[in-house]
Design a protein around this motif. Sequence first.
Motif, mmCIF file in Angstrom:
data_model
loop_
_atom_site.group_PDB
_atom_site.id
_atom_site.type_symbol
_atom_site.label_atom_id
_atom_site.label_comp_id
_atom_site.label_asym_id
_atom_site.label_seq_id
_atom_site.Cartn_x
_atom_site.Cartn_y
_atom_site.Cartn_z
ATOM 1 N N PRO A 97 -22.762 -4.581 -37.685
ATOM 2 C CA PRO A 97 -22.890 -5.428 -36.487
ATOM 3 C C PRO A 97 -21.836 -6.532 -36.404
ATOM 4 O O PRO A 97 -21.442 -6.935 -35.307
ATOM 5 C CB PRO A 97 -24.298 -6.017 -36.630
ATOM 6 C CG PRO A 97 -25.048 -4.987 -37.408
ATOM 7 C CD PRO A 97 -24.051 -4.424 -38.379
ATOM 8 N N LYS A 98 -21.375 -7.014 -37.558
ATOM 9 C CA LYS A 98 -20.341 -8.054 -37.543
ATOM 10 C C LYS A 98 -19.028 -7.511 -36.982
ATOM 11 O O LYS A 98 -18.245 -8.254 -36.384
ATOM 12 C CB LYS A 98 -20.133 -8.601 -38.955
ATOM 13 C CG LYS A 98 -21.323 -9.404 -39.473
ATOM 14 C CD LYS A 98 -21.046 -9.973 -40.850
ATOM 15 C CE LYS A 98 -22.243 -10.791 -41.343
ATOM 16 N NZ LYS A 98 -22.014 -11.342 -42.712
ATOM 17 N N VAL A 99 -18.804 -6.205 -37.198
ATOM 18 C CA VAL A 99 -17.614 -5.574 -36.624
ATOM 19 C C VAL A 99 -17.736 -5.530 -35.108
ATOM 20 O O VAL A 99 -16.783 -5.816 -34.376
ATOM 21 C CB VAL A 99 -17.421 -4.152 -37.196
ATOM 22 C CG1 VAL A 99 -16.276 -3.435 -36.486
ATOM 23 C CG2 VAL A 99 -17.158 -4.214 -38.691
ATOM 24 N N TRP A 100 -18.923 -5.178 -34.608
ATOM 25 C CA TRP A 100 -19.148 -5.154 -33.158
ATOM 26 C C TRP A 100 -18.864 -6.521 -32.546
ATOM 27 O O TRP A 100 -18.214 -6.629 -31.506
ATOM 28 C CB TRP A 100 -20.598 -4.790 -32.841
ATOM 29 C CG TRP A 100 -21.064 -3.468 -33.337
ATOM 30 C CD1 TRP A 100 -20.301 -2.455 -33.844
ATOM 31 C CD2 TRP A 100 -22.414 -3.003 -33.376
ATOM 32 N NE1 TRP A 100 -21.091 -1.388 -34.199
ATOM 33 C CE2 TRP A 100 -22.393 -1.693 -33.925
ATOM 34 C CE3 TRP A 100 -23.637 -3.548 -33.003
ATOM 35 C CZ2 TRP A 100 -23.545 -0.937 -34.102
ATOM 36 C CZ3 TRP A 100 -24.787 -2.797 -33.174
ATOM 37 C CH2 TRP A 100 -24.740 -1.510 -33.719
ATOM 38 N N GLU A 101 -19.398 -7.551 -33.202
ATOM 39 C CA GLU A 101 -19.290 -8.902 -32.652
ATOM 40 C C GLU A 101 -17.851 -9.399 -32.597
ATOM 41 O O GLU A 101 -17.534 -10.311 -31.829
ATOM 42 C CB GLU A 101 -20.137 -9.862 -33.491
ATOM 43 C CG GLU A 101 -21.641 -9.584 -33.399
ATOM 44 C CD GLU A 101 -22.436 -10.330 -34.456
ATOM 45 O OE1 GLU A 101 -21.817 -11.124 -35.204
ATOM 46 O OE2 GLU A 101 -23.663 -10.121 -34.547
ATOM 47 N N SER A 102 -16.985 -8.804 -33.398
ATOM 48 C CA SER A 102 -15.590 -9.261 -33.438
ATOM 49 C C SER A 102 -14.737 -8.629 -32.340
ATOM 50 O O SER A 102 -13.569 -8.988 -32.178
ATOM 51 C CB SER A 102 -14.970 -8.936 -34.800
ATOM 52 O OG SER A 102 -14.773 -7.530 -34.940
ATOM 53 N N ILE A 103 -15.308 -7.673 -31.602
ATOM 54 C CA ILE A 103 -14.545 -6.975 -30.564
ATOM 55 C C ILE A 103 -14.826 -7.607 -29.201
ATOM 56 O O ILE A 103 -15.975 -7.883 -28.852
ATOM 57 C CB ILE A 103 -14.901 -5.477 -30.545
ATOM 58 C CG1 ILE A 103 -14.577 -4.847 -31.903
ATOM 59 C CG2 ILE A 103 -14.131 -4.753 -29.439
ATOM 60 C CD1 ILE A 103 -15.011 -3.411 -32.037
ATOM 61 N N HIS A 104 -13.782 -7.837 -28.439
ATOM 62 C CA HIS A 104 -13.887 -8.482 -27.129
ATOM 63 C C HIS A 104 -13.165 -7.632 -26.082
ATOM 64 O O HIS A 104 -12.322 -6.801 -26.425
ATOM 65 C CB HIS A 104 -13.282 -9.883 -27.184
ATOM 66 C CG HIS A 104 -13.717 -10.673 -28.380
ATOM 67 N ND1 HIS A 104 -14.918 -11.341 -28.441
ATOM 68 C CD2 HIS A 104 -13.127 -10.863 -29.586
ATOM 69 C CE1 HIS A 104 -15.045 -11.928 -29.620
ATOM 70 N NE2 HIS A 104 -13.971 -11.651 -30.335
ATOM 71 N N PHE A 105 -13.504 -7.857 -24.825
ATOM 72 C CA PHE A 105 -12.852 -7.077 -23.774
ATOM 73 C C PHE A 105 -12.478 -7.948 -22.585
ATOM 74 O O PHE A 105 -13.039 -9.024 -22.367
ATOM 75 C CB PHE A 105 -13.750 -5.923 -23.305
ATOM 76 C CG PHE A 105 -14.906 -6.337 -22.428
ATOM 77 C CD1 PHE A 105 -14.756 -6.459 -21.049
ATOM 78 C CD2 PHE A 105 -16.156 -6.600 -22.974
ATOM 79 C CE1 PHE A 105 -15.819 -6.828 -20.238
ATOM 80 C CE2 PHE A 105 -17.223 -6.969 -22.175
ATOM 81 C CZ PHE A 105 -17.057 -7.084 -20.804
ATOM 82 N N SER A 106 -11.526 -7.433 -21.834
ATOM 83 C CA SER A 106 -11.082 -8.094 -20.612
ATOM 84 C C SER A 106 -10.780 -7.028 -19.567
ATOM 85 O O SER A 106 -10.162 -6.007 -19.877
ATOM 86 C CB SER A 106 -9.823 -8.927 -20.888
ATOM 87 O OG SER A 106 -9.213 -9.337 -19.683
#
Length: 292
Positions: free
Chosen positions: A187-196
Amino acid sequence: GIYVVSACGFDCVPSDLGIIFTQQKFGGEVNDVEVYMSTWSTATDNKRPYLNYGTWESAIYSLAHAYELRELHEKLYPTKLPEFTPKLKSRGLVHRSDVSEGWSVWFPSTDRSLALRTQRFLYDKYKERPAQIRVYATFKSFLVFLTLSIFGLIVLFMTRIACGRNLLLKYPSLFSFGFISHENPDPKVWESIHFSVICKARGWTEKLTESTDKHTNSPNKEVITKVTGDSPAYEGTSIIAILSAITILNESDKIPDNGGVLTPGAALGKTSLIEQMNKHNIKFEVISSTVK
């Protein structure tokens, strides 16, 4: 009635509703919208995988059956739309944009097809001028773009034959360089991904009486909007899907027709879904508005 609203997740809702949001904020008449999508990670380590096997499996079968879509679209829309000008031309294989930092390339996803269905619905239902749309993915470096392009071509070729699909499905970690596996990502990997998702719209300050009326002057207005959020594939998609379902239940009076199969933009464009997403850290905002 019963509503079937497809693609209520990332990246279809941010792009489709992002275009709707841009049209609502434009203050005139939109001719075309260029959509630039990008994702990035702020993780300090290189811990993998990033995506679950289900995402990989869906992508493989989508690519394998992509050729069937054209025939389905022709059956769904036997009558073509009127021609609108000026034509929005493709920017080619790769280009640099003034609104999205990096190298942008044509994005072969369902986003453009979905958005065009929404625009077709708005034209048929409300006689609104449909926006022409192009969708691009942006990569920070040319090397990343080149690597992913080669990888994408190999995967595309393999999805066209049964033995290739079987290999991709059996060894996801090998063929995705460890980005995807049968194991769930941390889950920490998920939280580190962002989008625009950036929408660059061109059009006119004046809105003509009929949607098929032609402007005598060139587009004189440009509006740029942005949709941003975190953990797009999992937390972000979960938020979007749940809010979409709640909105359908609570605001059915704002959804067109009495049931039917609709795109997110067609079904939810006139509801408070964008406002609700803003409250849950999926931000829709106007970056600039310029009149020439």
